[in-house]
Motif scaffolding. Structure first.
Motif, PDB file in Angstrom:
ATOM      1  N   SER A  11     -97.443  27.280  63.297  1.00  0.00           N
ATOM      2  CA  SER A  11     -97.083  27.515  64.702  1.00  0.00           C
ATOM      3  C   SER A  11     -97.843  26.575  65.631  1.00  0.00           C
ATOM      4  O   SER A  11     -97.311  26.139  66.657  1.00  0.00           O
ATOM      5  CB  SER A  11     -97.336  28.977  65.080  1.00  0.00           C
ATOM      6  N   SER A  12     -99.078  26.249  65.262  1.00  0.00           N
ATOM      7  CA  SER A  12     -99.864  25.319  66.093  1.00  0.00           C
ATOM      8  C   SER A  12     -99.236  23.932  66.103  1.00  0.00           C
ATOM      9  O   SER A  12     -99.414  23.162  67.061  1.00  0.00           O
ATOM     10  CB  SER A  12    -101.300  25.226  65.571  1.00  0.00           C
ATOM     11  N   ALA A  13     -98.500  23.615  65.024  1.00  0.00           N
ATOM     12  CA  ALA A  13     -97.830  22.311  64.948  1.00  0.00           C
ATOM     13  C   ALA A  13     -96.431  22.357  65.561  1.00  0.00           C
ATOM     14  O   ALA A  13     -95.682  21.374  65.488  1.00  0.00           O
ATOM     15  CB  ALA A  13     -97.744  21.876  63.491  1.00  0.00           C
ATOM     16  N   GLY A  14     -96.083  23.502  66.159  1.00  0.00           N
ATOM     17  CA  GLY A  14     -94.778  23.629  66.798  1.00  0.00           C
ATOM     18  C   GLY A  14     -93.637  23.900  65.840  1.00  0.00           C
ATOM     19  O   GLY A  14     -92.466  23.697  66.175  1.00  0.00           O
ATOM     20  N   ILE A  15     -93.975  24.369  64.638  1.00  0.00           N
ATOM     21  CA  ILE A  15     -92.957  24.655  63.631  1.00  0.00           C
ATOM     22  C   ILE A  15     -92.570  26.133  63.689  1.00  0.00           C
ATOM     23  O   ILE A  15     -93.437  27.006  63.670  1.00  0.00           O
ATOM     24  CB  ILE A  15     -93.475  24.309  62.220  1.00  0.00           C
ATOM     25  N   GLN A  16     -91.277  26.408  63.759  1.00  0.00           N
ATOM     26  CA  GLN A  16     -90.792  27.791  63.733  1.00  0.00           C
ATOM     27  C   GLN A  16     -91.017  28.378  62.343  1.00  0.00           C
ATOM     28  O   GLN A  16     -90.839  27.699  61.338  1.00  0.00           O
ATOM     29  CB  GLN A  16     -89.288  27.839  64.026  1.00  0.00           C
ATOM     30  N   VAL A  17     -91.407  29.635  62.291  1.00  0.00           N
ATOM     31  CA  VAL A  17     -91.579  30.333  61.014  1.00  0.00           C
ATOM     32  C   VAL A  17     -90.602  31.492  60.973  1.00  0.00           C
ATOM     33  O   VAL A  17     -90.622  32.364  61.840  1.00  0.00           O
ATOM     34  CB  VAL A  17     -93.022  30.852  60.837  1.00  0.00           C
ATOM     35  N   VAL A  18     -89.719  31.485  59.985  1.00  0.00           N
ATOM     36  CA  VAL A  18     -88.745  32.558  59.821  1.00  0.00           C
ATOM     37  C   VAL A  18     -89.073  33.296  58.526  1.00  0.00           C
ATOM     38  O   VAL A  18     -89.034  32.713  57.443  1.00  0.00           O
ATOM     39  CB  VAL A  18     -87.303  32.007  59.749  1.00  0.00           C
ATOM     40  N   THR A  19     -89.433  34.568  58.625  1.00  0.00           N
ATOM     41  CA  THR A  19     -89.768  35.365  57.444  1.00  0.00           C
ATOM     42  C   THR A  19     -88.669  36.375  57.137  1.00  0.00           C
ATOM     43  O   THR A  19     -87.720  36.522  57.908  1.00  0.00           O
ATOM     44  CB  THR A  19     -91.112  36.096  57.654  1.00  0.00           C
ATOM     45  N   GLY A  20     -88.801  37.065  56.012  1.00  0.00           N
ATOM     46  CA  GLY A  20     -87.788  38.041  55.613  1.00  0.00           C
ATOM     47  C   GLY A  20     -86.546  37.399  55.035  1.00  0.00           C
ATOM     48  O   GLY A  20     -85.500  38.036  54.920  1.00  0.00           O
ATOM     49  N   VAL A  21     -86.663  36.118  54.630  1.00  0.00           N
ATOM     50  CA  VAL A  21     -85.507  35.392  54.097  1.00  0.00           C
ATOM     51  C   VAL A  21     -85.427  35.607  52.585  1.00  0.00           C
ATOM     52  O   VAL A  21     -86.444  35.545  51.885  1.00  0.00           O
ATOM     53  CB  VAL A  21     -85.620  33.886  54.408  1.00  0.00           C
ATOM     54  N   SER A  22     -84.234  35.851  52.083  1.00  0.00           N
ATOM     55  CA  SER A  22     -84.029  36.026  50.638  1.00  0.00           C
ATOM     56  C   SER A  22     -82.681  35.434  50.260  1.00  0.00           C
ATOM     57  O   SER A  22     -81.926  34.968  51.111  1.00  0.00           O
ATOM     58  CB  SER A  22     -84.091  37.510  50.270  1.00  0.00           C
ATOM     59  N   GLY A  23     -82.369  35.483  48.958  1.00  0.00           N
ATOM     60  CA  GLY A  23     -81.110  34.910  48.502  1.00  0.00           C
ATOM     61  C   GLY A  23     -81.263  33.459  48.088  1.00  0.00           C
ATOM     62  O   GLY A  23     -82.371  32.972  47.883  1.00  0.00           O
ATOM     63  N   LYS A  24     -80.156  32.760  47.967  1.00  0.00           N
ATOM     64  CA  LYS A  24     -80.190  31.366  47.540  1.00  0.00           C
ATOM     65  C   LYS A  24     -80.600  30.446  48.698  1.00  0.00           C
ATOM     66  O   LYS A  24     -80.292  30.718  49.857  1.00  0.00           O
ATOM     67  CB  LYS A  24     -78.824  30.937  46.986  1.00  0.00           C
ATOM     68  N   VAL A  25     -81.252  29.354  48.340  1.00  0.00           N
ATOM     69  CA  VAL A  25     -81.733  28.393  49.345  1.00  0.00           C
ATOM     70  C   VAL A  25     -80.569  27.854  50.172  1.00  0.00           C
ATOM     71  O   VAL A  25     -80.650  27.772  51.405  1.00  0.00           O
ATOM     72  CB  VAL A  25     -82.495  27.236  48.665  1.00  0.00           C
ATOM     73  N   LYS A  26     -79.478  27.494  49.509  1.00  0.00           N
ATOM     74  CA  LYS A  26     -78.347  26.901  50.242  1.00  0.00           C
ATOM     75  C   LYS A  26     -77.759  27.892  51.255  1.00  0.00           C
ATOM     76  O   LYS A  26     -77.334  27.498  52.347  1.00  0.00           O
ATOM     77  CB  LYS A  26     -77.265  26.417  49.281  1.00  0.00           C
ATOM     78  N   ASP A  27     -77.748  29.187  50.898  1.00  0.00           N
ATOM     79  CA  ASP A  27     -77.240  30.202  51.826  1.00  0.00           C
ATOM     80  C   ASP A  27     -78.189  30.385  53.008  1.00  0.00           C
ATOM     81  O   ASP A  27     -77.759  30.616  54.142  1.00  0.00           O
ATOM     82  CB  ASP A  27     -77.049  31.535  51.097  1.00  0.00           C
ATOM     83  N   ALA A  28     -79.489  30.270  52.719  1.00  0.00           N
ATOM     84  CA  ALA A  28     -80.482  30.390  53.792  1.00  0.00           C
ATOM     85  C   ALA A  28     -80.332  29.243  54.790  1.00  0.00           C
ATOM     86  O   ALA A  28     -80.450  29.438  56.002  1.00  0.00           O
ATOM     87  CB  ALA A  28     -81.888  30.392  53.202  1.00  0.00           C
ATOM     88  N   ILE A  29     -80.045  28.043  54.263  1.00  0.00           N
ATOM     89  CA  ILE A  29     -79.845  26.880  55.139  1.00  0.00           C
ATOM     90  C   ILE A  29     -78.638  27.111  56.043  1.00  0.00           C
ATOM     91  O   ILE A  29     -78.686  26.870  57.252  1.00  0.00           O
ATOM     92  CB  ILE A  29     -79.661  25.597  54.308  1.00  0.00           C
ATOM     93  N   GLU A  30     -77.553  27.604  55.449  1.00  0.00           N
ATOM     94  CA  GLU A  30     -76.332  27.852  56.228  1.00  0.00           C
ATOM     95  C   GLU A  30     -76.564  28.941  57.275  1.00  0.00           C
ATOM     96  O   GLU A  30     -76.089  28.837  58.414  1.00  0.00           O
ATOM     97  CB  GLU A  30     -75.189  28.257  55.291  1.00  0.00           C
ATOM     98  N   SER A  31     -77.303  29.974  56.896  1.00  0.00           N
ATOM     99  CA  SER A  31     -77.594  31.049  57.847  1.00  0.00           C
ATOM    100  C   SER A  31     -78.438  30.541  59.009  1.00  0.00           C
ATOM    101  O   SER A  31     -78.236  30.939  60.161  1.00  0.00           O
ATOM    102  CB  SER A  31     -78.317  32.199  57.133  1.00  0.00           C
ATOM    103  N   TYR A  32     -79.375  29.654  58.704  1.00  0.00           N
ATOM    104  CA  TYR A  32     -80.204  29.083  59.768  1.00  0.00           C
ATOM    105  C   TYR A  32     -79.344  28.230  60.697  1.00  0.00           C
ATOM    106  O   TYR A  32     -79.467  28.305  61.935  1.00  0.00           O
ATOM    107  CB  TYR A  32     -81.332  28.241  59.172  1.00  0.00           C
ATOM    108  N   LYS A  33     -78.465  27.429  60.121  1.00  0.00           N
ATOM    109  CA  LYS A  33     -77.587  26.566  60.935  1.00  0.00           C
ATOM    110  C   LYS A  33     -76.711  27.382  61.874  1.00  0.00           C
ATOM    111  O   LYS A  33     -76.456  26.983  63.018  1.00  0.00           O
ATOM    112  CB  LYS A  33     -76.697  25.726  60.021  1.00  0.00           C
ATOM    113  N   SER A  34     -76.251  28.544  61.384  1.00  0.00           N
ATOM    114  CA  SER A  34     -75.333  29.365  62.186  1.00  0.00           C
ATOM    115  C   SER A  34     -76.057  30.293  63.164  1.00  0.00           C
ATOM    116  O   SER A  34     -75.425  31.085  63.853  1.00  0.00           O
ATOM    117  CB  SER A  34     -74.426  30.179  61.260  1.00  0.00           C
ATOM    118  N   GLY A  35     -77.394  30.192  63.183  1.00  0.00           N
ATOM    119  CA  GLY A  35     -78.155  30.970  64.160  1.00  0.00           C
ATOM    120  C   GLY A  35     -78.398  32.418  63.785  1.00  0.00           C
ATOM    121  O   GLY A  35     -78.710  33.243  64.645  1.00  0.00           O
ATOM    122  N   LYS A  36     -78.263  32.742  62.499  1.00  0.00           N
ATOM    123  CA  LYS A  36     -78.455  34.140  62.081  1.00  0.00           C
ATOM    124  C   LYS A  36     -79.924  34.547  62.022  1.00  0.00           C
ATOM    125  O   LYS A  36     -80.246  35.728  62.015  1.00  0.00           O
ATOM    126  CB  LYS A  36     -77.805  34.364  60.716  1.00  0.00           C
TER     127      LYS A  36
END
Length: 207
Positions: A80-105
């Motif tokens: 967070s000090s470096a200005g990086i967003q941290v999203v926790t509670g993520v599960s499932g496949k990596v590719k699905d997580a990427i798509e969910s992040y892109k769609s603003g979920k």
């Protein structure tokens, strides 16, 4: 935009690792092109400071966000000090997580969701006392309030603690996170029952 995802394997078909500092790999992905780089987490087996060193390495990759299951206070502070967003509670496949992040979920976490030294193994039979309570978790929309989330003392058995679901924005995300937590709890229970049997056998032999 580059993001980092903690992963159990070296492809985007791998599962998201619930641990940040002690995950096996990081997938550094471009959300627009889906091109990705695999970085082995050399901090995974470190005796201490795994979260900090892993976070420092990720900062050096120039990512804008990190997706993971759980993130402790030290790693969270570095990111967070470096200005990086941290999203926790993520599960499932990596590719699905990427798509969910892109769609603003996903919604960035405002604080770490596990205590320090999360995921660190220990000697069986120690430290199970107060930490073995039912901690916070599974509270959103389930009518279960402060229940069902194993407390941090479980790490003494070499098993990860289950974290609260991190402010999901929709029912689908919450459902997936709760399913992942349910699987982790089932595994923890199985290992606890196995350990109880071992201790009972030892007690009988002693008698």
């Amino acid at each position: 935009m580059k993001i980092a995802i903690s992963a159990t394997g070296s492809t985007i078909d791998a599962e998201v690792d619930s641990r940040f500092g002690r995950c096996q790999h990081f997938i550094i992905a471009d959300t627009e092109t889906l091109q990705f780089e695999v970085v082995e987490n050399s901090s995974a087996a470190a005796s201490g400071g795994a979260g900090i060193s892993a976070a420092q390495m990720i900062v050096g990759k120039g990512v804008k966000a990190v997706l993971t299951g759980n993130c402790g206070p030290n790693a969270y502070e570095v990111l967070s000090s470096a200005g990086i967003q941290v999203v926790t509670g993520v599960s499932g496949k990596v590719k699905d997580a990427i798509e969910s992040y892109k769609s603003g979920k996903f919604q960035a976490s405002s604080q770490p969701n596990v205590p320090g030294h999360f995921g660190t193994g220990g000697t069986p039979g120690t430290g199970v006392g107060p930490g073995f309570g039912m901690g916070r978790g599974m509270g959103r929309g389930m009518g279960m309030g402060r229940g069902m989330g194993m407390g941090g003392g479980m790490a003494a058995w070499g098993m990860p603690a289950v974290s609260p679901v991190s402010q999901p924005q929709n029912l689908e995300q919450e459902l997936e996170a709760l399913k992942a937590q349910s699987q982790m709890l089932a595994k923890q229970l199985e290992e606890i029952q196995g350990r109880i049997k071992e201790l009972e056998k030892g007690a009988k032999h002693k008698d």
